[in-house]
Design a protein around this motif. Structure first.
Motif, PDB file in Angstrom:
ATOM      1  N   GLU A 100      27.555 149.345  98.273  1.00  0.00           N
ATOM      2  CA  GLU A 100      26.463 148.584  99.066  1.00  0.00           C
ATOM      3  C   GLU A 100      25.126 148.704  98.248  1.00  0.00           C
ATOM      4  O   GLU A 100      24.266 147.758  98.179  1.00  0.00           O
ATOM      5  CB  GLU A 100      26.601 148.619 100.478  1.00  0.00           C
ATOM      6  CG  GLU A 100      25.822 147.562 101.108  1.00  0.00           C
ATOM      7  CD  GLU A 100      26.033 147.282 102.610  1.00  0.00           C
ATOM      8  OE1 GLU A 100      26.677 146.537 103.126  1.00  0.00           O
ATOM      9  OE2 GLU A 100      25.625 148.352 103.377  1.00  0.00           O
ATOM     10  N   ALA A 101      24.666 149.918  98.203  1.00  0.00           N
ATOM     11  CA  ALA A 101      23.427 150.309  97.612  1.00  0.00           C
ATOM     12  C   ALA A 101      23.139 149.879  96.370  1.00  0.00           C
ATOM     13  O   ALA A 101      22.360 149.058  95.886  1.00  0.00           O
ATOM     14  CB  ALA A 101      23.293 151.906  97.411  1.00  0.00           C
ATOM     15  N   ILE A 102      24.504 149.742  95.250  1.00  0.00           N
ATOM     16  CA  ILE A 102      24.265 148.929  94.002  1.00  0.00           C
ATOM     17  C   ILE A 102      24.241 147.274  94.138  1.00  0.00           C
ATOM     18  O   ILE A 102      23.235 146.955  93.530  1.00  0.00           O
ATOM     19  CB  ILE A 102      25.354 149.279  92.969  1.00  0.00           C
ATOM     20  CG1 ILE A 102      25.672 150.687  92.769  1.00  0.00           C
ATOM     21  CG2 ILE A 102      25.512 148.396  91.846  1.00  0.00           C
ATOM     22  CD1 ILE A 102      27.103 151.233  92.396  1.00  0.00           C
ATOM     23  N   PHE A 103      24.849 146.956  95.236  1.00  0.00           N
ATOM     24  CA  PHE A 103      24.831 145.363  95.534  1.00  0.00           C
ATOM     25  C   PHE A 103      23.263 144.959  95.906  1.00  0.00           C
ATOM     26  O   PHE A 103      22.857 143.981  95.404  1.00  0.00           O
ATOM     27  CB  PHE A 103      25.692 145.263  96.544  1.00  0.00           C
ATOM     28  CG  PHE A 103      25.693 143.583  96.970  1.00  0.00           C
ATOM     29  CD1 PHE A 103      26.086 142.696  95.960  1.00  0.00           C
ATOM     30  CD2 PHE A 103      25.466 143.478  98.209  1.00  0.00           C
ATOM     31  CE1 PHE A 103      26.152 141.510  96.499  1.00  0.00           C
ATOM     32  CE2 PHE A 103      25.282 142.126  98.615  1.00  0.00           C
ATOM     33  CZ  PHE A 103      25.649 141.028  97.790  1.00  0.00           C
ATOM     34  N   PHE A 104      22.717 145.946  96.853  1.00  0.00           N
ATOM     35  CA  PHE A 104      21.326 145.580  97.280  1.00  0.00           C
ATOM     36  C   PHE A 104      20.332 145.790  96.240  1.00  0.00           C
ATOM     37  O   PHE A 104      19.389 144.827  96.376  1.00  0.00           O
ATOM     38  CB  PHE A 104      21.060 146.703  98.438  1.00  0.00           C
ATOM     39  CG  PHE A 104      21.682 146.342  99.799  1.00  0.00           C
ATOM     40  CD1 PHE A 104      22.560 145.053  99.940  1.00  0.00           C
ATOM     41  CD2 PHE A 104      21.663 147.261 101.009  1.00  0.00           C
ATOM     42  CE1 PHE A 104      23.184 145.050 101.314  1.00  0.00           C
ATOM     43  CE2 PHE A 104      22.286 147.001 102.188  1.00  0.00           C
ATOM     44  CZ  PHE A 104      23.081 145.882 102.042  1.00  0.00           C
ATOM     45  N   ALA A 105      20.671 146.639  95.545  1.00  0.00           N
ATOM     46  CA  ALA A 105      19.748 146.719  94.450  1.00  0.00           C
ATOM     47  C   ALA A 105      19.570 145.685  93.404  1.00  0.00           C
ATOM     48  O   ALA A 105      18.521 145.059  92.904  1.00  0.00           O
ATOM     49  CB  ALA A 105      19.950 148.143  93.360  1.00  0.00           C
ATOM     50  N   LEU A 199      13.755 150.942  87.457  1.00  0.00           N
ATOM     51  CA  LEU A 199      14.640 152.114  86.775  1.00  0.00           C
ATOM     52  C   LEU A 199      15.774 152.394  87.920  1.00  0.00           C
ATOM     53  O   LEU A 199      15.227 152.827  89.079  1.00  0.00           O
ATOM     54  CB  LEU A 199      14.151 153.046  86.216  1.00  0.00           C
ATOM     55  CG  LEU A 199      14.934 154.425  85.773  1.00  0.00           C
ATOM     56  CD1 LEU A 199      15.911 154.045  84.875  1.00  0.00           C
ATOM     57  CD2 LEU A 199      14.077 155.653  85.506  1.00  0.00           C
ATOM     58  N   LEU A 200      16.995 151.906  87.830  1.00  0.00           N
ATOM     59  CA  LEU A 200      17.826 151.775  89.037  1.00  0.00           C
ATOM     60  C   LEU A 200      19.051 153.310  88.548  1.00  0.00           C
ATOM     61  O   LEU A 200      19.401 153.182  87.597  1.00  0.00           O
ATOM     62  CB  LEU A 200      18.965 150.858  89.211  1.00  0.00           C
ATOM     63  CG  LEU A 200      18.215 149.679  89.282  1.00  0.00           C
ATOM     64  CD1 LEU A 200      19.017 148.353  89.318  1.00  0.00           C
ATOM     65  CD2 LEU A 200      17.242 149.501  90.481  1.00  0.00           C
ATOM     66  N   SER A 201      18.980 154.338  89.377  1.00  0.00           N
ATOM     67  CA  SER A 201      19.459 155.596  89.151  1.00  0.00           C
ATOM     68  C   SER A 201      20.744 155.869  89.881  1.00  0.00           C
ATOM     69  O   SER A 201      20.278 156.136  91.327  1.00  0.00           O
ATOM     70  CB  SER A 201      18.716 156.648  89.022  1.00  0.00           C
ATOM     71  OG  SER A 201      19.114 157.907  88.614  1.00  0.00           O
ATOM     72  N   ASP A 202      21.963 155.789  89.717  1.00  0.00           N
ATOM     73  CA  ASP A 202      23.066 156.167  90.369  1.00  0.00           C
ATOM     74  C   ASP A 202      23.388 157.357  90.161  1.00  0.00           C
ATOM     75  O   ASP A 202      23.734 157.995  89.309  1.00  0.00           O
ATOM     76  CB  ASP A 202      24.400 155.388  89.675  1.00  0.00           C
ATOM     77  CG  ASP A 202      25.641 155.467  90.527  1.00  0.00           C
ATOM     78  OD1 ASP A 202      25.933 156.186  91.367  1.00  0.00           O
ATOM     79  OD2 ASP A 202      26.582 154.461  90.273  1.00  0.00           O
ATOM     80  N   GLU A 203      23.186 158.409  91.489  1.00  0.00           N
ATOM     81  CA  GLU A 203      23.083 159.517  91.520  1.00  0.00           C
ATOM     82  C   GLU A 203      24.315 160.234  92.214  1.00  0.00           C
ATOM     83  O   GLU A 203      24.082 161.295  92.961  1.00  0.00           O
ATOM     84  CB  GLU A 203      21.867 160.303  91.796  1.00  0.00           C
ATOM     85  CG  GLU A 203      20.795 159.837  90.779  1.00  0.00           C
ATOM     86  CD  GLU A 203      19.406 160.535  90.623  1.00  0.00           C
ATOM     87  OE1 GLU A 203      19.143 161.209  91.755  1.00  0.00           O
ATOM     88  OE2 GLU A 203      18.463 159.876  90.256  1.00  0.00           O
ATOM     89  N   ALA A 204      25.417 159.635  92.210  1.00  0.00           N
ATOM     90  CA  ALA A 204      26.670 160.225  93.250  1.00  0.00           C
ATOM     91  C   ALA A 204      27.041 161.470  92.846  1.00  0.00           C
ATOM     92  O   ALA A 204      27.719 162.144  93.814  1.00  0.00           O
ATOM     93  CB  ALA A 204      27.835 158.923  93.058  1.00  0.00           C
ATOM     94  N   TYR A 205      26.822 161.947  91.774  1.00  0.00           N
ATOM     95  CA  TYR A 205      27.449 163.251  91.478  1.00  0.00           C
ATOM     96  C   TYR A 205      26.449 164.394  91.143  1.00  0.00           C
ATOM     97  O   TYR A 205      26.922 165.254  90.357  1.00  0.00           O
ATOM     98  CB  TYR A 205      28.307 163.004  90.124  1.00  0.00           C
ATOM     99  CG  TYR A 205      29.338 161.921  90.117  1.00  0.00           C
ATOM    100  CD1 TYR A 205      30.625 162.205  90.691  1.00  0.00           C
ATOM    101  CD2 TYR A 205      29.111 160.633  89.917  1.00  0.00           C
ATOM    102  CE1 TYR A 205      31.685 161.418  90.881  1.00  0.00           C
ATOM    103  CE2 TYR A 205      30.078 159.703  90.222  1.00  0.00           C
ATOM    104  CZ  TYR A 205      31.449 159.880  90.433  1.00  0.00           C
ATOM    105  OH  TYR A 205      32.188 159.114  90.601  1.00  0.00           O
ATOM    106  N   ARG A 206      25.180 164.253  91.651  1.00  0.00           N
ATOM    107  CA  ARG A 206      24.075 165.157  91.232  1.00  0.00           C
ATOM    108  C   ARG A 206      24.813 166.671  91.582  1.00  0.00           C
ATOM    109  O   ARG A 206      24.323 167.487  91.024  1.00  0.00           O
ATOM    110  CB  ARG A 206      22.887 164.964  92.255  1.00  0.00           C
ATOM    111  CG  ARG A 206      22.729 165.159  93.662  1.00  0.00           C
ATOM    112  CD  ARG A 206      21.718 165.213  94.274  1.00  0.00           C
ATOM    113  NE  ARG A 206      21.048 163.931  94.264  1.00  0.00           N
ATOM    114  CZ  ARG A 206      21.159 162.824  94.610  1.00  0.00           C
ATOM    115  NH1 ARG A 206      21.941 162.805  95.765  1.00  0.00           N
ATOM    116  NH2 ARG A 206      20.613 161.735  94.463  1.00  0.00           N
TER     117      ARG A 206
END
Length: 406
Positions: A100-105, A199-206
């Motif tokens: 949902e965060a990706i969708f909102f972005a 700049l959209l940064s997907d950081e699910a695995y930090r």
């Protein structure tokens, strides 16, 4: 005549779930299937998190606030500060998973027909989100032979048009496991500032970086209004089913736009927020233990794959995925064959064909993504199945030496 929407027809099947019917059929035949196709860890969800839900004294399960419970957002802000990301609770919108965060972005940053630049291969669901939002993905290809390192920044710049509005990356990367360096992220940040892009940064695995330090887009300076971090607890705490994520930005106008989309779905899951909030009670060494376990699994998978004739794979620096080139005619065909025609000791393995992680047609035909989400014993057995399958697959590539000998 009733018809399905063009959007519905264009929506792709999930690259990691597409072969599920074949896996289900194999299981019905009594075959044990090892799932390396999807990032569902077998590591136990922390009991303290589950207990927070089990012991909750709730008489009416009400809506939570649209942005999420204030108490959870405050604790999440504390978590971010502990990893060097300086944000407040007001910079955080709690979402129903990272999805949902990706969708909102995409809904907040781009209009239909706008362009989104993404290094490929990329998380397969990005394609689905682009279809749903009417956004066009413009890929910049990275290569297995180069360890999936960031392509030259000039290649990104060459793809910028009047329709380009944002750049999306995932670090540590799904599906490649590549961890972008500070220097690479600085280049991307400068590009976005220069061309006025998000700049959209997907950081699910930090938490899972094995060979160097993790760098967030929010560790970069001078671009606060450009940066959005997309996050989730799914992988961090092995809580994929909780469906709790976060949309994080200091851009107030963007945060307000995303909030209006969040109001559309009223609220994020209440019980799951209680579970997520309880993560603050975990011991300080929690991530040390889980990280060490994933690194052991990575090392086992890479060692076994590299020992298989004709298999090529770089060493992933993070996340829990390996992208490998297999000596087969087509990984789509091979992965289905594994499920409907092959067993070894009445066992087989499910993999994700890599073509679903590329936007450029024809790429990834001989590549697969594998998730090292099983314990080392099960992982070793699964890789033995793969090794045996490659030896007998009818469409395998025959090494030059074998052809000469024949």
């Amino acid at each position: 005549m009733l018809q399905v929407s063009q959007r519905g027809l264009a929506m792709p099947l999930s690259p990691y779930r597409r072969l599920t019917p074949f896996a289900d059929a194999a299981k019905q035949r009594g075959v044990k299937v090892f799932h390396l196709n999807i990032g569902q860890p077998d590591i136990e969800t922390p009991p303290t998190m589950l207990a927070a839900v089990q012991q909750a004294d709730i008489r009416v399960l009400e809506y939570s606030p649209t942005a999420g419970y204030p108490s959870y957002r405050r604790k999440l802000a504390d978590y971010y500060r502990n990893v060097g990301i300086s944000v407040t609770a007001d910079d955080i919108l709690v979402t129903a998973g990272g999805s949902e965060a990706i969708f909102f972005a995409l809904m907040s940053c781009l209009n239909p027909d706008d362009e989104l630049i993404v290094p490929e291969p990329f998380y397969g669901a990005y394609t689905a989100f682009s279809v749903a939002t009417g956004v066009r993905i413009v890929p910049v290809t990275s290569y297995l032979s180069e360890g999936f390192a960031l392509p030259p920044i000039e290649e990104f710049e060459q793809r910028i048009t009047s329709r380009t509005k944002a750049l999306l990356l995932c670090t540590p990367n799904n599906p490649t496991g590549y961890v972008y360096s500070r220097a690479e992220l600085e280049q991307l940040k400068d590009l976005c500032v220069r061309h006025d892009l998000y700049l959209l940064s997907d950081e699910a695995y930090r938490e899972f970086c094995y060979d160097g330090d993790y760098v967030s887009a929010m560790h970069l300076e001078g671009a606060d209004d450009h940066i959005v971090v997309l996050d989730t607890i799914s992988k961090r705490y092995s809580a994929c089913g909780a469906r709790i994520g976060a949309f994080v930005t200091k851009n107030k106008a963007l945060q307000q736009a995303a909030f209006k989309f969040a109001q559309m779905r009223v609220s994020p899951p209440g019980l799951a927020q209680l579970l997520a909030e309880a993560a603050s009670e975990l011991p300080l060494n929690y991530f040390d233990v889980t990280k060490a376990e994933y690194q052991a699994r990575r090392d086992l998978m890479v060692r076994r794959l590299r020992a298989m004739p004709g298999v090529e794979c770089p060493v992933p620096g993070g996340a829990f995925y390996v992208m490998a080139r297999l000596p087969v005619d087509s990984c789509e065909t091979f992965c289905q064959w594994l499920l409907d025609s092959f067993t070894y000791d009445n066992q087989t393995v499910m993999l994700s064909p890599a073509s679903g992680f590329y936007a450029t047609p024809g790429l990834g035909k001989q590549e697969v993504r594998m998730a090292y989400v099983l314990n080392c014993d099960d992982l070793d057995v699964a890789l033995t199945c793969l090794e045996q399958a490659l030896a007998v697959y009818p469409g395998r590539e025959v090494p030059v030496a074998e052809v000469a000998f024949a």
